[in-house]
Design a protein around this motif. Structure first.
Motif, PDB file in Angstrom:
ATOM      1  N   ASP A 149       5.173   3.897   7.330  1.00 53.71           N
ATOM      2  CA  ASP A 149       4.063   4.600   6.688  1.00 53.71           C
ATOM      3  C   ASP A 149       2.732   3.874   6.883  1.00 53.71           C
ATOM      4  O   ASP A 149       1.664   4.481   6.800  1.00 53.71           O
ATOM      5  CB  ASP A 149       4.351   4.741   5.187  1.00 53.71           C
ATOM      6  CG  ASP A 149       3.605   5.902   4.537  1.00 53.71           C
ATOM      7  OD1 ASP A 149       3.893   7.054   4.910  1.00 53.71           O
ATOM      8  OD2 ASP A 149       2.753   5.654   3.684  1.00 53.71           O
ATOM      9  N   VAL A 150       2.789   2.585   7.173  1.00 52.49           N
ATOM     10  CA  VAL A 150       1.580   1.790   7.413  1.00 52.49           C
ATOM     11  C   VAL A 150       0.852   2.275   8.669  1.00 52.49           C
ATOM     12  O   VAL A 150      -0.310   1.934   8.888  1.00 52.49           O
ATOM     13  CB  VAL A 150       1.938   0.292   7.496  1.00 52.49           C
ATOM     14  CG1 VAL A 150       0.717  -0.570   7.753  1.00 52.49           C
ATOM     15  CG2 VAL A 150       2.621  -0.158   6.210  1.00 52.49           C
ATOM     16  N   ARG A 153      -3.239   0.174  -5.438  1.00 55.32           N
ATOM     17  CA  ARG A 153      -2.777  -0.215  -4.100  1.00 55.32           C
ATOM     18  C   ARG A 153      -3.956  -0.403  -3.153  1.00 55.32           C
ATOM     19  O   ARG A 153      -3.985  -1.347  -2.358  1.00 55.32           O
ATOM     20  CB  ARG A 153      -1.810   0.839  -3.542  1.00 55.32           C
ATOM     21  CG  ARG A 153      -0.558   1.023  -4.410  1.00 55.32           C
ATOM     22  CD  ARG A 153       0.564   1.788  -3.730  1.00 55.32           C
ATOM     23  NE  ARG A 153       0.152   2.914  -2.947  1.00 55.32           N
ATOM     24  CZ  ARG A 153      -0.149   4.120  -3.423  1.00 55.32           C
ATOM     25  NH1 ARG A 153      -0.088   4.334  -4.737  1.00 55.32           N
ATOM     26  NH2 ARG A 153      -0.491   5.097  -2.618  1.00 55.32           N
ATOM     27  N   LEU A 166      -2.585   3.387   8.074  1.00 56.43           N
ATOM     28  CA  LEU A 166      -3.594   2.333   7.964  1.00 56.43           C
ATOM     29  C   LEU A 166      -3.938   1.748   9.333  1.00 56.43           C
ATOM     30  O   LEU A 166      -5.106   1.462   9.611  1.00 56.43           O
ATOM     31  CB  LEU A 166      -3.102   1.241   7.013  1.00 56.43           C
ATOM     32  CG  LEU A 166      -3.050   1.656   5.545  1.00 56.43           C
ATOM     33  CD1 LEU A 166      -2.147   0.729   4.744  1.00 56.43           C
ATOM     34  CD2 LEU A 166      -4.441   1.699   4.944  1.00 56.43           C
ATOM     35  N   GLY A 170       7.087  -0.210   4.236  1.00 51.25           N
ATOM     36  CA  GLY A 170       6.461   1.100   4.416  1.00 51.25           C
ATOM     37  C   GLY A 170       6.865   1.996   3.259  1.00 51.25           C
ATOM     38  O   GLY A 170       6.671   1.641   2.106  1.00 51.25           O
ATOM     39  N   ALA A 182       0.709   5.383   1.920  1.00 53.59           N
ATOM     40  CA  ALA A 182      -0.429   4.714   2.548  1.00 53.59           C
ATOM     41  C   ALA A 182      -1.594   5.668   2.751  1.00 53.59           C
ATOM     42  O   ALA A 182      -2.751   5.313   2.539  1.00 53.59           O
ATOM     43  CB  ALA A 182      -0.016   4.102   3.879  1.00 53.59           C
ATOM     44  N   HIS A 183      -1.290   6.898   3.159  1.00 52.35           N
ATOM     45  CA  HIS A 183      -2.368   7.856   3.418  1.00 52.35           C
ATOM     46  C   HIS A 183      -3.153   8.191   2.151  1.00 52.35           C
ATOM     47  O   HIS A 183      -4.307   8.594   2.228  1.00 52.35           O
ATOM     48  CB  HIS A 183      -1.798   9.130   4.042  1.00 52.35           C
ATOM     49  CG  HIS A 183      -0.704   9.774   3.228  1.00 52.35           C
ATOM     50  ND1 HIS A 183       0.530   9.208   3.074  1.00 52.35           N
ATOM     51  CD2 HIS A 183      -0.684  10.932   2.535  1.00 52.35           C
ATOM     52  CE1 HIS A 183       1.275   9.995   2.307  1.00 52.35           C
ATOM     53  NE2 HIS A 183       0.569  11.032   1.958  1.00 52.35           N
ATOM     54  N   CYS A 229       2.023  -6.210   4.869  1.00 51.63           N
ATOM     55  CA  CYS A 229       2.570  -5.219   3.943  1.00 51.63           C
ATOM     56  C   CYS A 229       4.024  -5.571   3.642  1.00 51.63           C
ATOM     57  O   CYS A 229       4.763  -6.017   4.528  1.00 51.63           O
ATOM     58  CB  CYS A 229       2.492  -3.829   4.556  1.00 51.63           C
ATOM     59  SG  CYS A 229       0.799  -3.297   4.911  1.00 51.63           S
ATOM     60  N   PRO A 246       0.805  -1.225   0.000  1.00 51.23           N
ATOM     61  CA  PRO A 246       0.000   0.000   0.000  1.00 51.23           C
ATOM     62  C   PRO A 246       0.835   1.271   0.000  1.00 51.23           C
ATOM     63  O   PRO A 246       0.294   2.367  -0.102  1.00 51.23           O
ATOM     64  CB  PRO A 246      -0.800  -0.117   1.300  1.00 51.23           C
ATOM     65  CG  PRO A 246       0.074  -0.917   2.199  1.00 51.23           C
ATOM     66  CD  PRO A 246       0.812  -1.884   1.310  1.00 51.23           C
ATOM     67  N   CYS A 247       2.154   1.104   0.091  1.00 48.77           N
ATOM     68  CA  CYS A 247       3.046   2.270   0.178  1.00 48.77           C
ATOM     69  C   CYS A 247       4.055   2.212  -0.970  1.00 48.77           C
ATOM     70  O   CYS A 247       3.687   2.290  -2.132  1.00 48.77           O
ATOM     71  CB  CYS A 247       3.749   2.294   1.530  1.00 48.77           C
ATOM     72  SG  CYS A 247       2.688   2.002   2.961  1.00 48.77           S
ATOM     73  N   THR A 283      -4.236   6.080   0.083  1.00 45.97           N
ATOM     74  CA  THR A 283      -5.227   5.025  -0.162  1.00 45.97           C
ATOM     75  C   THR A 283      -6.440   5.116   0.768  1.00 45.97           C
ATOM     76  O   THR A 283      -7.451   4.456   0.533  1.00 45.97           O
ATOM     77  CB  THR A 283      -4.603   3.623   0.023  1.00 45.97           C
ATOM     78  OG1 THR A 283      -4.271   3.434   1.417  1.00 45.97           O
ATOM     79  CG2 THR A 283      -3.343   3.467  -0.811  1.00 45.97           C
TER      80      THR A 283
END
Length: 306
Positions: free
Chosen positions: A116-117, A66, A120, A87, A91-92, A84, A20-21, A94
Motif C-alpha cells: 500500500d506504500v 498517520r 506514497l 503496508g 496510505a492513500h 514503514c 501510514p497504513c 494520508t
C-alpha cells in the motif's frame, strides 16, 4: 535523469518507524528493533506506529495521526531514514494531508516500504522528485533476515546494489530498455488513476508490478484499466515481481501478463522477486536504470543513495 537521491545510512544514524497504513502487531515491532539496532543505528518508533483507528481497525490510527507521524519524521533533522512498519490499507488516505511544500524544502532522506506504500512512493516521485526504496516493511525484519539484509545493503552500501539480478527471472518479452524505475503494487496503481499526487503517465518508465491475494481475473482487469486509460503508453519496460498467494497459479498469471503486455512491444521480465514473498528483493524507485529482460538483470546508472 534520476530523482533526488538521499544520503546513505551510517552508524549512529536514527531510523524512524512509521505506520501510514495498517498497524504492525506488537510482536513484529519487537522483533524488528534488534535487527535495526544491529545495523549500528537507533530505531525510533513514532508515536502512532502502534496506534489503532477507533472504528476501523485496519488502520493504524486516524488519517491525521498517520500523516503527522510521517510528515514529522520526514522533516526531523535528526532522522536519517523513514521505514514503514508494513503496508495494508490507508496510505492513500494520508496523501491530501501532507505538506508537500514543506517537504520540498527539506533535505531528501531514505523512505522505505512496499504494498500500500506504493501510493506514497508515487506521490513522493510526483511531488518531490525523490528517490525512494521499494523494500520490506520493518514488521518483516525479524522473520525474514534475507530481505532485511538486502535492504540494509541498499541503505548502507548502495554501490553493492547497482546491479540487481535475482535468481529465477523469466523473459516474457525479450530486449533491453532504459528508463526511470517506478510503480509497485498493481492494485494501488489502478486505484490511483486520475487522482491527485499521481503521475499522469508511465511514459519513459521501467514499471514495477506485483500483488498479493488477488485472482488472475482481477489482475487482468487492473492491467487492462492501466492500458486502456493510456497511462502505460510509452512505458519503456516492465518488471514483474511476485504474486504471493495469488490464484490460480503463477503460470496462469504469467500467461495473462504476457498476453496483455506483449503488444506494448517493450521488454517484460517476470520473477524479479520484489513484493509479498519471503526474501523479497529491494529495488530503488526514481533511479534511471537499464533492464535486460533476456539476461534477467537491472543495472542502475549510479548508486541509489549518495
Amino acid at each position: 535523469m534520476s530523482g533526488r537521491r538521499p544520503p546513505r545510512l551510517r552508524a549512529g544514524d536514527t531510523v524512524a518507524l512509521v505506520a501510514p497504513c495498517s498497524p504492525a502487531p506488537e510482536e513484529e515491532l519487537a522483533a524488528a528493533l534488534p535487527v535495526i539496532e544491529a545495523w549500528g543505528v537507533r530505531a525510533e518508533v513514532r508515536p502512532h506506529a502502534r496506534g489503532r483507528h477507533p472504528v476501523f481497525g485496519y488502520l493504524a490510527g486516524t488519517d491525521a495521526d498517520r500523516a503527522a507521524d510521517l510528515q514529522e519524521a520526514l522533516l526531523a533533522p535528526d532522522v536519517a531514514a523513514v521505514v514503514c512498519v508494513r503496508g495494508g490499507d490507508g496510505a492513500h488516505r494520508t496523501l491530501d494531508l501532507l505538506d508537500y511544500e514543506a517537504l520540498r524544502g527539506a533535505p531528501p532522506k531514505a523512505f522505505v516500504g512496499f504494498s500500500d506504500v506504493t501510493a506514497l512512493h508515487e506521490a513522493f516521485a510526483e511531488e518531490l522528485d525523490l528517490v525512494t526504496v521499494h523494500g520490506p516493511g520493518a514488521g518483516y525484519f525479524g522473520g525474514d533476515p534475507v530481505a532485511a539484509e538486502d535492504l540494509r545493503a541498499t541503505l548502507f552500501e548502495p554501490e553493492s546494489r547497482v546491479r540487481i539480478a535475482p535468481p529465477g527471472v523469466r523473459t516474457l518479452v525479450g530486449g533491453t530498455a532504459r528508463g526511470r524505475l517506478m510503480g509497485g503494487n498493481l492494485s494501488l496503481l489502478a486505484d490511483s488513476l486520475a487522482t491527485p499526487h499521481f503521475r499522469a503517465s508511465a511514459k519513459g518508465g521501467l514499471l514495477l508490478l506485483e500483488d498479493v491475494k488477488e485472482d488472475v481475473s482481477r489482475m487482468d482487469r487492473m492491467v487492462t484499466q492501466l492500458l486502456r486509460s493510456g497511462w502505460m503508453n510509452g512505458v519503456a519496460g516492465v518488471l514483474l515481481g511476485s504474486w504471493g498467494k495469488c490464484t490460480p497459479d503463477e503460470e496462469t498469471i504469467r500467461a495473462m501478463m504476457r498476453e496483455r503486455l506483449a503488444p506494448l512491444g517493450v521488454p517484460v521480465a517476470d520473477g524479479f522477486g520484489f513484493g509479498h514473498i519471503p526474501a523479497q528483493t529491494t529495488v530503488p524507485l526514481g533511479m534511471t536504470a537499464t533492464l535486460d529482460a533476456d539476461a534477467g538483470t537491472l543495472v542502475l546508472d549510479e548508486p541509489a543513495l549518495v
